[in-house]
Design a protein around this motif. Structure first.
Motif, PDB file in Angstrom:
ATOM      1  N   TYR A  24      -5.639   5.896  -3.837  1.00  0.00           N
ATOM      2  CA  TYR A  24      -4.580   6.897  -3.796  1.00  0.00           C
ATOM      3  C   TYR A  24      -5.007   8.101  -2.972  1.00  0.00           C
ATOM      4  CZ  TYR A  24      -1.072  10.239  -5.145  1.00  0.00           C
ATOM      5  OH  TYR A  24      -0.074  11.174  -5.090  1.00  0.00           O
ATOM      6  N   ASP A  71       3.527   7.826  -8.838  1.00  0.00           N
ATOM      7  CA  ASP A  71       3.108   7.622  -7.454  1.00  0.00           C
ATOM      8  C   ASP A  71       1.766   6.886  -7.392  1.00  0.00           C
ATOM      9  OD1 ASP A  71       3.550   7.866  -4.711  1.00  0.00           O
ATOM     10  OD2 ASP A  71       2.398   9.737  -4.589  1.00  0.00           O
ATOM     11  N   GLN A  74       2.256   3.210  -8.215  1.00  0.00           N
ATOM     12  CA  GLN A  74       2.790   2.444  -7.085  1.00  0.00           C
ATOM     13  C   GLN A  74       1.684   2.074  -6.113  1.00  0.00           C
ATOM     14  OE1 GLN A  74       5.949   4.740  -5.340  1.00  0.00           O
ATOM     15  NE2 GLN A  74       7.380   4.231  -6.961  1.00  0.00           N
ATOM     16  N   THR A  75       0.771   2.986  -5.852  1.00  0.00           N
ATOM     17  CA  THR A  75      -0.365   2.697  -4.977  1.00  0.00           C
ATOM     18  C   THR A  75      -1.221   1.605  -5.599  1.00  0.00           C
ATOM     19  OG1 THR A  75      -0.393   4.957  -4.147  1.00  0.00           O
ATOM     20  CG2 THR A  75      -2.403   3.682  -3.863  1.00  0.00           C
ATOM     21  N   GLN A  77      -0.302  -0.760  -7.601  1.00  0.00           N
ATOM     22  CA  GLN A  77       0.371  -2.054  -7.583  1.00  0.00           C
ATOM     23  C   GLN A  77       0.387  -2.694  -6.213  1.00  0.00           C
ATOM     24  OE1 GLN A  77       4.149  -1.229  -9.377  1.00  0.00           O
ATOM     25  NE2 GLN A  77       3.260  -0.889 -11.394  1.00  0.00           N
ATOM     26  N   LYS A  78       0.159  -1.899  -5.152  1.00  0.00           N
ATOM     27  CA  LYS A  78       0.166  -2.446  -3.795  1.00  0.00           C
ATOM     28  C   LYS A  78      -1.075  -3.200  -3.592  1.00  0.00           C
ATOM     29  CE  LYS A  78       3.132   1.094  -1.960  1.00  0.00           C
ATOM     30  NZ  LYS A  78       3.278   2.241  -1.130  1.00  0.00           N
TER      31      LYS A  78
END
Length: 78
Positions: A24, A71, A74-75, A77-78
């Motif tokens: 992140y 946020d 989301q990082t 999960q990528k």
């Protein structure tokens, strides 16, 4: 300040948070405004076990960190 936060993101108490927060920080810290950096800095003072539970959705995060945690998740999960 950004370099210090990047280092603190990589050197956490548990390896999972090292990986999540360092990814992140690498992607986002340079583009953050002062308020975002202050919030992220405050987040770095939180306990790793709590952070991990917030990021993985096991426990709801505090309202002050809700958008930032979303946020980060989301990082992650990528």
């Amino acid at each position: 300040m950004i370099k210090r936060m990047q280092m603190r993101s990589m050197r956490r108490g548990i390896k999972e948070m090292d990986l999540i927060l360092s990814a992140y920080a690498k992607r986002n810290l340079a583009a953050m405004d002062a308020a975002g950096l202050d919030l992220y800095d405050a987040l770095l003072h939180e306990n790793d076990q709590d952070l991990y539970q917030w990021v993985t959705g096991q426990v709801p995060s505090p309202k002050a960190y809700a958008d930032l945690i979303a946020d980060i998740a989301q990082t992650f999960q990528k």
